[in-house]
Write a protein that holds these residues in place. Structure first.
Motif, short mmCIF file in Angstrom:
data_model
loop_
_atom_site.label_atom_id
_atom_site.label_comp_id
_atom_site.label_asym_id
_atom_site.label_seq_id
_atom_site.Cartn_x
_atom_site.Cartn_y
_atom_site.Cartn_z
N ILE A 94 -23.44 -57.21 -45.98
CA ILE A 94 -23.45 -55.82 -46.44
C ILE A 94 -24.08 -55.02 -45.31
N LEU A 95 -23.44 -53.91 -44.96
CA LEU A 95 -23.90 -53.06 -43.86
C LEU A 95 -24.41 -51.73 -44.39
N ALA A 96 -25.50 -51.27 -43.84
CA ALA A 96 -25.99 -49.92 -44.12
C ALA A 96 -26.12 -49.21 -42.77
N THR A 97 -25.40 -48.12 -42.62
CA THR A 97 -25.42 -47.36 -41.37
C THR A 97 -25.64 -45.89 -41.69
N VAL A 98 -25.90 -45.11 -40.66
CA VAL A 98 -26.00 -43.65 -40.80
C VAL A 98 -25.18 -43.00 -39.70
N ASP A 99 -24.65 -41.80 -40.00
CA ASP A 99 -23.90 -41.07 -38.98
C ASP A 99 -24.82 -40.13 -38.21
N ALA A 100 -24.24 -39.33 -37.31
CA ALA A 100 -25.03 -38.44 -36.45
C ALA A 100 -25.84 -37.43 -37.25
N GLU A 101 -25.38 -37.08 -38.44
CA GLU A 101 -26.11 -36.13 -39.29
C GLU A 101 -27.09 -36.82 -40.24
N GLY A 102 -27.18 -38.14 -40.15
CA GLY A 102 -28.10 -38.88 -41.01
C GLY A 102 -27.52 -39.23 -42.37
N VAL A 103 -26.22 -39.05 -42.55
CA VAL A 103 -25.57 -39.37 -43.82
C VAL A 103 -25.38 -40.89 -43.89
N PRO A 104 -25.91 -41.53 -44.94
CA PRO A 104 -25.79 -42.98 -45.05
C PRO A 104 -24.40 -43.44 -45.46
N ASN A 105 -24.07 -44.64 -45.06
CA ASN A 105 -22.82 -45.27 -45.43
C ASN A 105 -23.09 -46.74 -45.66
N SER A 106 -22.56 -47.29 -46.73
CA SER A 106 -22.67 -48.73 -46.95
C SER A 106 -21.28 -49.33 -47.00
N SER A 107 -21.18 -50.54 -46.53
CA SER A 107 -19.90 -51.22 -46.48
C SER A 107 -20.19 -52.72 -46.35
N TYR A 108 -19.17 -53.46 -45.98
CA TYR A 108 -19.36 -54.89 -45.73
C TYR A 108 -18.40 -55.31 -44.64
N ALA A 109 -18.64 -56.47 -44.06
CA ALA A 109 -17.73 -57.03 -43.07
C ALA A 109 -17.91 -58.54 -43.01
N PRO A 110 -16.82 -59.28 -42.88
CA PRO A 110 -16.93 -60.70 -42.60
C PRO A 110 -17.65 -60.88 -41.26
N PHE A 111 -18.37 -61.97 -41.09
CA PHE A 111 -19.14 -62.17 -39.87
C PHE A 111 -19.11 -63.63 -39.44
N VAL A 112 -19.57 -63.85 -38.21
CA VAL A 112 -19.96 -65.17 -37.73
C VAL A 112 -21.29 -65.01 -37.02
N LYS A 113 -22.05 -66.09 -37.02
CA LYS A 113 -23.33 -66.11 -36.31
C LYS A 113 -23.17 -67.05 -35.13
N VAL A 114 -23.42 -66.53 -33.94
CA VAL A 114 -23.36 -67.32 -32.72
C VAL A 114 -24.74 -67.23 -32.08
N ASN A 115 -25.37 -68.38 -31.91
CA ASN A 115 -26.77 -68.43 -31.50
C ASN A 115 -27.55 -67.60 -32.51
N ASN A 116 -28.17 -66.53 -32.09
CA ASN A 116 -28.94 -65.75 -33.06
C ASN A 116 -28.35 -64.37 -33.28
N THR A 117 -27.11 -64.17 -32.89
CA THR A 117 -26.47 -62.87 -33.02
C THR A 117 -25.37 -62.94 -34.06
N LEU A 118 -25.27 -61.89 -34.87
CA LEU A 118 -24.19 -61.77 -35.85
C LEU A 118 -23.08 -60.93 -35.22
N TYR A 119 -21.84 -61.32 -35.47
CA TYR A 119 -20.70 -60.58 -34.92
C TYR A 119 -19.76 -60.20 -36.05
N ILE A 120 -19.26 -58.97 -35.97
CA ILE A 120 -18.29 -58.48 -36.94
C ILE A 120 -17.13 -57.82 -36.18
N LEU A 121 -15.93 -58.00 -36.68
CA LEU A 121 -14.72 -57.39 -36.12
C LEU A 121 -14.30 -56.31 -37.10
N VAL A 122 -14.44 -55.05 -36.67
CA VAL A 122 -14.28 -53.92 -37.60
C VAL A 122 -13.39 -52.84 -37.00
#
Length: 176
Positions: A32-60
């Motif tokens: 589950i992703l929580a982001t904000v835009d340039a005006e500070g407006v929040p957005n929630s969404s989701y994305a499939p991911f993989v974890k490589v070493n200690n980094t999460l990657y999403i193709l969006v």
């Protein structure tokens, strides 16, 4: 016995459950992703991911609001959470929330190719199709810090390596 004493007693009886951060991540296919835009407006969404070493990657896709927010390098929060159907107590679902730094991975780089291959192995052939679409970008989410909860009285601080730092036993629940 008043309500405050009952709450204090419950806090004393609550025992931390051994953290299983890595197992929660391994059982989860999307974040589950929580982001904000340039005006500070929040957005929630989701994305499939993989974890490589200690980094999460999403193709969006840039058709999603969260992609622009992530591509612009804004702060993000990522959540892994136990499936509702698997939980014994809805108020105490196992969850990991991390603050992460987002960065775009260059298309056709070594990292791109490695991660897209892992995404395909994890999520299927659909990855071949969407990875070719030019509106899809690969985002790296580098953990900064977070928290892990796996029951009442069982909350922990997590570091950038997704390792447990300490039990959050210094914060007591308050009631009226």
């Amino acid at each position: 016995m008043n309500h405050i004493n009952t709450q204090e007693e419950a806090n004393r009886k609550a025992k931390p459950v051994a953290p299983k951060v890595k197992e929660l991540i391994e059982r989860t296919k999307s974040v589950i992703l929580a982001t904000v835009d340039a005006e500070g407006v929040p957005n929630s969404s989701y994305a499939p991911f993989v974890k490589v070493n200690n980094t999460l990657y999403i193709l969006v896709s840039f058709m999603a609001k969260h992609t622009k927010n992530l591509a612009d390098g804004r702060k993000t929060s990522v959540m892994f959470i136990e499936d509702e159907s698997a939980t014994k107590q809805i108020y105490a679902r196992e969850r990991l929330t991390i603050e992460a730094e987002a960065s775009q991975v260059e298309r056709d780089s070594e990292t791109w190719n490695t991660v897209v291959t892992q995404l395909k192995e994890t999520h299927g052939k659909v990855v071949d199709v969407i990875a070719e679409m030019q509106d899809f970008i690969l985002i790296a989410l580098q953990p900064v810090k977070g928290s892990y909860v796996n029951g009442f009285g069982s909350a922990y601080f997590v570091d950038e390596n997704l390792e447990i730092l300490e039990h959050r036993n210094d914060v007591n629940h308050q009631s009226k």
